[in-house]
Design a protein around this motif. Structure first.
Motif, mmCIF file in Angstrom:
data_model
loop_
_atom_site.group_PDB
_atom_site.id
_atom_site.type_symbol
_atom_site.label_atom_id
_atom_site.label_comp_id
_atom_site.label_asym_id
_atom_site.label_seq_id
_atom_site.Cartn_x
_atom_site.Cartn_y
_atom_site.Cartn_z
ATOM 1 N N GLY A 1 0.816 -1.209 0.000
ATOM 2 C CA GLY A 1 0.000 0.000 0.000
ATOM 3 C C GLY A 1 0.845 1.253 0.000
ATOM 4 O O GLY A 1 0.537 2.223 -0.693
ATOM 5 N N VAL A 2 1.922 1.271 0.766
ATOM 6 C CA VAL A 2 2.813 2.428 0.811
ATOM 7 C C VAL A 2 3.485 2.624 -0.555
ATOM 8 O O VAL A 2 3.637 3.754 -1.031
ATOM 9 C CB VAL A 2 3.849 2.274 1.930
ATOM 10 N N ASP A 3 3.878 1.539 -1.181
ATOM 11 C CA ASP A 3 4.462 1.637 -2.521
ATOM 12 C C ASP A 3 3.487 2.312 -3.478
ATOM 13 O O ASP A 3 3.872 3.174 -4.290
ATOM 14 C CB ASP A 3 4.809 0.244 -3.057
ATOM 15 N N ASP A 4 2.218 1.932 -3.406
ATOM 16 C CA ASP A 4 1.213 2.516 -4.297
ATOM 17 C C ASP A 4 1.042 4.006 -4.047
ATOM 18 O O ASP A 4 0.844 4.793 -4.968
ATOM 19 C CB ASP A 4 -0.135 1.805 -4.121
ATOM 20 N N VAL A 5 1.100 4.419 -2.781
ATOM 21 C CA VAL A 5 0.996 5.845 -2.450
ATOM 22 C C VAL A 5 2.141 6.622 -3.095
ATOM 23 O O VAL A 5 1.955 7.691 -3.683
ATOM 24 C CB VAL A 5 0.991 6.049 -0.923
ATOM 25 N N VAL A 6 3.353 6.080 -2.996
ATOM 26 C CA VAL A 6 4.516 6.771 -3.569
ATOM 27 C C VAL A 6 4.429 6.809 -5.091
ATOM 28 O O VAL A 6 4.711 7.840 -5.718
ATOM 29 C CB VAL A 6 5.820 6.104 -3.108
ATOM 30 N N LEU A 7 4.030 5.709 -5.700
ATOM 31 C CA LEU A 7 3.899 5.688 -7.162
ATOM 32 C C LEU A 7 2.829 6.664 -7.629
ATOM 33 O O LEU A 7 2.996 7.348 -8.646
ATOM 34 C CB LEU A 7 3.571 4.270 -7.634
ATOM 35 N N SER B 1 2.900 13.192 -0.826
ATOM 36 C CA SER B 1 2.593 11.923 -0.157
ATOM 37 C C SER B 1 2.346 12.052 1.332
ATOM 38 O O SER B 1 1.690 11.201 1.930
ATOM 39 C CB SER B 1 3.743 10.935 -0.381
ATOM 40 N N GLY B 2 2.893 13.095 1.967
ATOM 41 C CA GLY B 2 2.780 13.224 3.414
ATOM 42 C C GLY B 2 3.771 12.367 4.172
ATOM 43 O O GLY B 2 3.742 12.328 5.410
ATOM 44 N N LEU B 3 4.686 11.692 3.471
ATOM 45 C CA LEU B 3 5.708 10.856 4.112
ATOM 46 C C LEU B 3 6.948 11.684 4.432
ATOM 47 O O LEU B 3 7.156 12.764 3.863
ATOM 48 C CB LEU B 3 6.082 9.692 3.194
ATOM 49 N N THR B 4 7.771 11.189 5.317
ATOM 50 C CA THR B 4 9.021 11.864 5.631
ATOM 51 C C THR B 4 10.072 11.531 4.576
ATOM 52 O O THR B 4 9.936 10.562 3.811
ATOM 53 C CB THR B 4 9.544 11.430 7.006
ATOM 54 N N VAL B 5 11.152 12.302 4.573
ATOM 55 C CA VAL B 5 12.245 12.039 3.639
ATOM 56 C C VAL B 5 12.825 10.650 3.883
ATOM 57 O O VAL B 5 13.123 9.905 2.933
ATOM 58 C CB VAL B 5 13.339 13.118 3.777
ATOM 59 N N GLU B 6 12.980 10.286 5.153
ATOM 60 C CA GLU B 6 13.548 8.974 5.479
ATOM 61 C C GLU B 6 12.659 7.850 4.955
ATOM 62 O O GLU B 6 13.135 6.865 4.384
ATOM 63 C CB GLU B 6 13.727 8.839 6.998
ATOM 64 N N GLN B 7 11.358 7.977 5.167
ATOM 65 C CA GLN B 7 10.435 6.958 4.662
ATOM 66 C C GLN B 7 10.500 6.855 3.145
ATOM 67 O O GLN B 7 10.551 5.758 2.573
ATOM 68 C CB GLN B 7 9.007 7.291 5.100
ATOM 69 N N LEU B 8 10.511 8.010 2.489
ATOM 70 C CA LEU B 8 10.531 8.021 1.030
ATOM 71 C C LEU B 8 11.801 7.380 0.483
ATOM 72 O O LEU B 8 11.761 6.612 -0.484
ATOM 73 C CB LEU B 8 10.400 9.456 0.509
#
Length: 375
Positions: free
Chosen positions: A320-326, A343-350
């Motif tokens: 699911g996280v992969d789909d959000v980034v894509l 995406s609302g994710l942090t740099v580290e997560q991305l």
């Protein structure tokens, strides 16, 4: 206009089964709606199929709740009805073979007299497409052009948002009665447009969002505009129909190119192959239209800070996280700053997710710290 005349126009325009072309034929034959409504069956048979004559006569004679509802609606603020016989009817609509005989308005009616640019595109737009639509529309509105679109999700909504950011404002041509909002997700935007721009419909109050209404709406976008800008469109998109109608009316057509990997770019690429003007900045549009107003240097760039795009809540599963980034990446190269906002994710997560996507061949790293979606 006297109320009796308006009632005649309202009755005339809402007889079931009589579209704009037949309405125009009746006006040419009888001169005004009241005379057409009072015409004999013999006279009507010269201009209508037999199957429609009795319906016309019945509608002309019967009480009309539709007319009563419209007269009540016209007592609310910033509402109006203009007819083909009004001096302030938009002249550009007369280029159509079937201009609507009546328009319902809510908002600032004076916007119909300005110079307008249609901005259209995909409902399922990419994040970059939405950002481009808003940035181009804002810059063009700052230059004084009114932004016309269809209040659909995706590119249309972003175009209206951008139009509201400038002095040119925005006009939404809708495929329902003005007492409805479609899609419902654009209700807040529709209210903003009614307050600071203009909502327009050729459909009577209560008209639902039927599929056949939207091609009719699109022809009004093409006709009102001095040019039409297509931001993103898949092959077979309704936006390509709007572009074709614009060409037939002698309007300019502009298209923003995109990634060769994106299905949402193929319609724009087809338009460019067929002769549409490839544009990379708002000034490209202004120059082609020979627009006297010119943007200030700081307003010419469309590389404004990325807008936050509404995405589903971040899933907890890895897939699911992969789909959000894509989804946030879209099909155009983007850097980490843009992806953080989208995406609302942090740099580290991305960084961790992008590494995994790169190892599986779904994302490539480009020079300059940018990323490109491959699948």
């Amino acid at each position: 206009m006297a109320e009796t005349d308006l009632v005649d126009w309202l009755r005339f325009s809402t007889v079931p089964g009589i579209g704009p072309r037949r309405q125009l034929a009746l006006l040419h034959a009888f001169g005004e709606p009241g005379l057409a409504l009072a015409a004999s069956e013999a006279a009507l048979r010269e201009h209508l199929p037999e199957s429609l004559v009795s319906a016309w006569r019945a509608a002309a004679a019967a009480p009309s709740p539709q007319v009563d509802a419209t007269l009540a609606w016209l007592q609310t603020p910033a509402t109006a009805v203009i007819t083909l016989g009004d001096a302030n009817y938009p002249a550009r609509l007369l280029d159509l073979p079937d201009p609507p005989v009546l328009l319902y308005l809510k908002g600032c009616a004076a916007q119909l007299q300005g110079t307008m640019l249609g901005v259209v595109g995909s409902r399922g737009a990419t994040p970059q497409g939405i950002a481009n639509a808003r940035a181009f529309s804002a810059a063009l509105s700052v230059a004084g052009l009114g932004i016309v679109s269809g209040l659909a999700a995706g590119i249309d909504a972003a175009a209206h948002e951008g139009g509201l950011d400038g002095t040119g404002g925005t006009i939404a041509i809708v495929g329902t009665g003005l007492d409805r909002v479609y899609p419902a997700g654009n209700r807040a935007l529709a209210h903003r447009i009614a307050e600071a721009g203009l909502l327009v419909s050729e459909f009577p109050l209560g008209a639902p969002p039927k599929a056949e209404h939207f091609p009719r709406r699109n022809r009004l976008i093409a006709a009102l505009s001095h040019g039409v800008l297509v931001v993103e469109a898949a092959l077979g998109s309704g936006s390509l129909i709007t572009a074709r109608q614009a060409v037939e009316l002698g309007r300019e057509v502009f298209a923003i190119p995109g990634s060769i990997h994106s299905p949402q770019s193929r319609g724009c690429h087809r338009l460019i192959k067929d002769g549409a003007k490839l544009v990379e900045s708002a000034d490209d549009v202004l120059d082609e239209l020979d627009w006297q107003a010119r943007l200030l240097p700081q307003q010419r760039s469309i590389t404004s800070p990325p807008q936050r795009v509404s995405l589903p809540p971040t899933p907890t599963s890895e897939a699911g996280v992969d789909d959000v980034v894509l989804s946030a990446l879209g099909h155009d190269p983007a850097d980490l700053d843009a992806l953080v906002v989208r995406s609302g994710l942090t740099v580290e997560q991305l960084c961790a997710i992008l590494l995994g996507l790169e190892l599986t061949g779904r994302v490539a790293t480009l020079p300059g710290g940018r990323y490109q979606r491959l699948a």
